[in-house]
Design a protein around this motif. Structure first.
Motif, PDB file in Angstrom:
ATOM      1  N   MET A 262       0.817  -1.225   0.000  1.00 30.52           N
ATOM      2  CA  MET A 262       0.000   0.000   0.000  1.00 30.52           C
ATOM      3  C   MET A 262       0.846   1.268   0.000  1.00 30.52           C
ATOM      4  O   MET A 262       0.335   2.365   0.229  1.00 30.52           O
ATOM      5  CB  MET A 262      -0.981   0.029   1.188  1.00 30.52           C
ATOM      6  CG  MET A 262      -2.020  -1.071   1.148  1.00 30.52           C
ATOM      7  SD  MET A 262      -3.123  -1.097   2.587  1.00 30.52           S
ATOM      8  CE  MET A 262      -3.897   0.503   2.428  1.00 30.52           C
TER       9      MET A 262
ATOM     10  N   LEU B 226      -7.716  -7.017   4.863  1.00 32.82           N
ATOM     11  CA  LEU B 226      -7.701  -5.812   4.031  1.00 32.82           C
ATOM     12  C   LEU B 226      -8.571  -5.943   2.787  1.00 32.82           C
ATOM     13  O   LEU B 226      -8.368  -5.223   1.816  1.00 32.82           O
ATOM     14  CB  LEU B 226      -6.254  -5.491   3.600  1.00 32.82           C
ATOM     15  CG  LEU B 226      -5.289  -5.063   4.693  1.00 32.82           C
ATOM     16  CD1 LEU B 226      -3.885  -4.914   4.117  1.00 32.82           C
ATOM     17  CD2 LEU B 226      -5.736  -3.736   5.311  1.00 32.82           C
TER      18      LEU B 226
ATOM     19  N   LYS C 253     -11.856  -2.236  -1.339  1.00 32.17           N
ATOM     20  CA  LYS C 253     -11.141  -1.119  -1.945  1.00 32.17           C
ATOM     21  C   LYS C 253     -10.136  -0.526  -0.960  1.00 32.17           C
ATOM     22  O   LYS C 253     -10.436  -0.284   0.198  1.00 32.17           O
ATOM     23  CB  LYS C 253     -12.121  -0.039  -2.383  1.00 32.17           C
ATOM     24  CG  LYS C 253     -11.459   1.149  -3.080  1.00 32.17           C
ATOM     25  CD  LYS C 253     -12.461   2.214  -3.478  1.00 32.17           C
ATOM     26  CE  LYS C 253     -13.331   1.735  -4.614  1.00 32.17           C
ATOM     27  NZ  LYS C 253     -14.212   2.841  -5.128  1.00 32.17           N
ATOM     28  N   GLN C 254      -8.920  -0.293  -1.452  1.00 29.25           N
ATOM     29  CA  GLN C 254      -7.845   0.278  -0.639  1.00 29.25           C
ATOM     30  C   GLN C 254      -7.242   1.475  -1.370  1.00 29.25           C
ATOM     31  O   GLN C 254      -7.364   1.597  -2.584  1.00 29.25           O
ATOM     32  CB  GLN C 254      -6.752  -0.765  -0.361  1.00 29.25           C
ATOM     33  CG  GLN C 254      -7.244  -2.047   0.276  1.00 29.25           C
ATOM     34  CD  GLN C 254      -7.797  -1.848   1.666  1.00 29.25           C
ATOM     35  OE1 GLN C 254      -7.343  -0.969   2.403  1.00 29.25           O
ATOM     36  NE2 GLN C 254      -8.790  -2.658   2.040  1.00 29.25           N
ATOM     37  N   THR C 255      -6.581   2.341  -0.605  1.00 26.58           N
ATOM     38  CA  THR C 255      -5.928   3.523  -1.174  1.00 26.58           C
ATOM     39  C   THR C 255      -4.453   3.496  -0.855  1.00 26.58           C
ATOM     40  O   THR C 255      -4.071   3.279   0.305  1.00 26.58           O
ATOM     41  CB  THR C 255      -6.546   4.821  -0.609  1.00 26.58           C
ATOM     42  OG1 THR C 255      -7.945   4.838  -0.888  1.00 26.58           O
ATOM     43  CG2 THR C 255      -5.885   6.047  -1.234  1.00 26.58           C
TER      44      THR C 255
ATOM     45  N   GLU D 148      -6.131   3.984  -6.069  1.00 23.02           N
ATOM     46  CA  GLU D 148      -7.007   3.004  -5.446  1.00 23.02           C
ATOM     47  C   GLU D 148      -6.837   1.639  -6.109  1.00 23.02           C
ATOM     48  O   GLU D 148      -6.528   1.545  -7.296  1.00 23.02           O
ATOM     49  CB  GLU D 148      -8.472   3.451  -5.535  1.00 23.02           C
ATOM     50  CG  GLU D 148      -8.770   4.701  -4.730  1.00 23.02           C
ATOM     51  CD  GLU D 148     -10.240   5.083  -4.796  1.00 23.02           C
ATOM     52  OE1 GLU D 148     -10.937   4.604  -5.718  1.00 23.02           O
ATOM     53  OE2 GLU D 148     -10.697   5.840  -3.920  1.00 23.02           O
TER      54      GLU D 148
END
Length: 331
Positions: free
Chosen positions: A27, A109, A112-114, A125
């Motif tokens: 990330m 996790l 959607k992740q940033t 994203e």
């Protein structure tokens, strides 16, 4: 990364002109603030830190090509970057809290992740899917497949004793001998980099340069008071001396008293920590030690180097010892 602190100093002679390739965590990106911190600490090194592709097989192929192209003198990998770093055989590497079980690490996790830092492709994203987690789970099987005796000497693992994210010390130690715990959590913050990472980088730099620093011994009894607490200014003196000398801690051999030996080891690990890794000596014959200086409350007159009697009128505290060595300028 913690807020930048003004007390952080730099080490301009460390890794001067050399290439350090930094591998960021999951990330994150090549714009991670950790590289900014390392540049501040080691200003004369050249840092390479690129965005690692999201998919692991693609990521490893990318990093292998990059390493072959730039031929770094040192690779530092943190978390996911530590997992990749283990697989870049042939280079000196430091793996900080390496996430060798990325599938497990990513399990909470999903969705959607940033990315925490900007990436060159502009993508901010991404989705963590069961399929992506499976990719990383299967990819973990690549780790530790080519560990030779030569590789054993090229890799150091640093593991935070309060890391809430990954717990791979035992797994790493099954394959590599240089497994070192440090006081800290998961992220490579300024205090960790200064107190624990820099000494390891210095060991590697000295090895690459064939540099032999003057040897300095400190007797364990000079490090603590009657209550077992660190003596005043001891930590400041210890870290100052590490910049110019090979520093070893010497304790009197406790006549096969395993419990006492363990107590001393625990104290050294607690208060001196990573820089004292493999630098503790037990002996009842101090005169047999070869070195340049010995800081000792009860000096052995047969020691062939220079004795500094800690607690004497001349060296009553560590402040006097700091002054003495500052005048020597590392000689």
């Amino acid at each position: 990364m913690e807020k930048e602190n003004s007390y952080i100093k730099s080490f301009p002679d460390l890794m001067s002109g050399k290439k350090i390739m930094y591998l960021h965590g999951f990330m994150s990106s090549g714009q991670t603030g950790t590289v900014k911190l390392l540049k501040q600490l080691i200003p004369d090194a050249n840092f390479i830190c690129e965005d690692i592709p999201l998919h692991p097989e693609e990521g490893l192929a990318f990093l292998k090509q990059l390493a072959e192209k730039v031929k770094p003198d040192l690779i530092i990998g943190s978390s996911m970057g530590g997992m990749y770093g283990e697989l870049l055989y042939g280079f000196d590497r430091i793996l900080v809290n390496p996430a060798f079980r990325m599938g497990d690490t990513m399990s909470n996790l999903t969705g959607k992740q940033t990315f925490m830092n900007p990436r060159k492709d502009g993508i901010q994203e991404f989705m963590v899917t069961k399929s992506l987690i499976k990719e990383y789970t299967e990819f973990s099987n690549h780790c530790f497949t080519s560990v030779t005796p030569e590789e054993q000497d090229k890799v150091y693992g640093l593991f935070g004793d309060k890391d809430p994210v990954v717990h791979t010390f035992d797994l790493f130690h099954e394959h590599y001998k240089n497994a070192i715990r440090f006081h800290g959590e998961h992220r490579l913050i300024d205090k960790v980099a200064w107190h624990y990472l820099i000494p390891v980088i210095r060991w590697i730099d000295d090895k690459q340069e064939g540099k032999e620093r003057p040897i300095l011994y400190i007797h364990y009894d000079a490090l603590h008071d009657h209550y077992g607490h660190p003596t005043s200014s001891m930590h400041k003196a210890y870290e100052t001396l590490l910049e110019h000398y090979q520093v070893y801690i010497v304790a009197t051999a406790p006549n096969y008293d395993v419990e006492e030996t363990g107590r001393i080891r625990t104290w050294v690990e607690e208060y001196l920590n990573a820089p004292a890794y493999n630098h503790l000596i037990f002996t009842s014959r101090k005169n047999l030690l070869y070195g340049d200086y010995f800081i000792d409350p009860e000096p052995d007159e047969n020691f062939l180097g220079t004795n500094l009697q800690y607690g004497s009128d001349e060296f009553k505290t560590w402040d006097e010892i700091i002054t003495y060595f500052s005048r020597l300028g590392g000689q």
